[in-house]
Design an enzyme around this catalytic site. Structure first.
Site, short mmCIF file in Angstrom:
data_model
loop_
_atom_site.label_atom_id
_atom_site.label_comp_id
_atom_site.label_asym_id
_atom_site.label_seq_id
_atom_site.Cartn_x
_atom_site.Cartn_y
_atom_site.Cartn_z
N HIS A 174 4.92 -0.77 -1.63
CA HIS A 174 5.59 0.38 -1.02
C HIS A 174 5.48 1.61 -1.93
O HIS A 174 5.19 2.73 -1.46
CB HIS A 174 7.06 0.05 -0.78
CG HIS A 174 7.87 1.18 -0.26
ND1 HIS A 174 7.94 1.52 1.07
CD2 HIS A 174 8.66 2.08 -0.91
CE1 HIS A 174 8.72 2.57 1.22
NE2 HIS A 174 9.18 2.93 0.03
N GLU A 175 5.68 1.42 -3.24
CA GLU A 175 5.58 2.55 -4.17
C GLU A 175 4.14 3.05 -4.26
O GLU A 175 3.90 4.26 -4.37
CB GLU A 175 6.10 2.13 -5.55
CG GLU A 175 7.56 1.71 -5.58
CD GLU A 175 8.48 2.72 -4.94
OE1 GLU A 175 8.19 3.93 -5.03
OE2 GLU A 175 9.48 2.31 -4.34
N HIS A 178 3.45 5.50 -1.55
CA HIS A 178 3.91 6.85 -1.88
C HIS A 178 2.87 7.58 -2.72
O HIS A 178 2.61 8.78 -2.53
CB HIS A 178 5.23 6.79 -2.65
CG HIS A 178 6.41 6.46 -1.80
ND1 HIS A 178 6.72 7.14 -0.65
CD2 HIS A 178 7.38 5.51 -1.94
CE1 HIS A 178 7.82 6.64 -0.12
NE2 HIS A 178 8.24 5.64 -0.88
#
Length: 239
Positions: A174-175, A178
């Protein structure tokens, strides 16, 4: 709703949020400029806050000059914070209390985190970011940085101790999303802009009298001192 539809919707919502922040900034500049212009008129002996003083405060030369000064203050504050944040994700991670993980760590949880981050970097074709650990029991993580070569990923102690390997992979992936989609740059720009907005409130707080100087201010009569006090309160509330 499929993934790409949700992604497009999220992008539209981000655009709306940025637009709303721009409108809020314009409103702040307008209100702050009016407060400062009124204070200038009062300090100059313009009389009470009715009729003529308000008209004088709205005169184009004065109002435009004050608005320009407000824009410069906000812009300067944003620029300073922008330059600070451009130093890299490590600056943000350390400001949040993170410590860089030693690549030779013997802690099993820390070792697993480093391995997962490296695996995700290889899978996504991106450089391996710096990894920071925050001694916080909550389960959380973040990515910070401006370019791919200065990214840092921060993970809390609670996350590496509470999540199994598959769950930790999901969090780190998920990071990385980003990082890949440039969300960090948007966030850092908004943080810099918000810091510029906060400068207005900080200036107002500095203008308010301290406990010792309040009695001296009250002992002096005149619209000038009342205008300064009112200006400080107005800037604090607006900022």
């Amino acid at each position: 709703m499929d993934f790409f539809t949700a992604q497009d919707r999220a992008r539209r919502q981000t655009g709306r949020l940025v637009l709303l922040l721009g409108l809020a900034l314009a409103a702040l500049i307008l209100v702050t400029s009016l407060v400062v212009a009124l204070a200038v008129v009062l300090f100059d002996g313009g009389g009470p806050l009715t009729g003529k003083p308000l008209e004088r405060a709205l005169q184009p030369p004065l109002f435009a000059g004050v608005a320009l000064a407000v824009i410069l203050v906000v812009g300067l504050g944003s620029l300073v914070r922008h330059l600070q944040l451009r130093a890299g994700g490590s600056v943000v991670a350390e400001a949040l209390g993170g410590r860089p993980l030693n690549l030779e760590t013997r802690d099993a949880n820390e070792r697993r985190l480093l391995n997962v981050v490296e695996e995700m970097a290889i899978a996504s074709g991106m450089p391996v970011p710096l990894v920071y650990l925050l001694e916080d029991p909550a389960i959380n993580a973040f990515a910070a940085g401006y370019e791919l070569d200065d990214v840092a990923i921060g993970v809390t102690r609670g996350a590496i101790e509470s999540l199994d390997r598959d769950q930790l992979q999901g969090v780190i992936a998920h990071e990385f999303s980003h990082i890949l989609h440039g969300d960090m740059r948007i966030n850092l720009r908004l943080v810099a802009l918000l810091h510029g907005i906060l400068m207005i409130g900080l200036i107002g707080r500095m203008m308010l009298p301290r406990s010792g100087s309040g009695r001296r201010l009250r002992s002096r009569r005149g619209r000038g001192h009342a205008a300064v006090l009112g200006l400080g309160v107005g800037l604090m509330v607006g900022g």
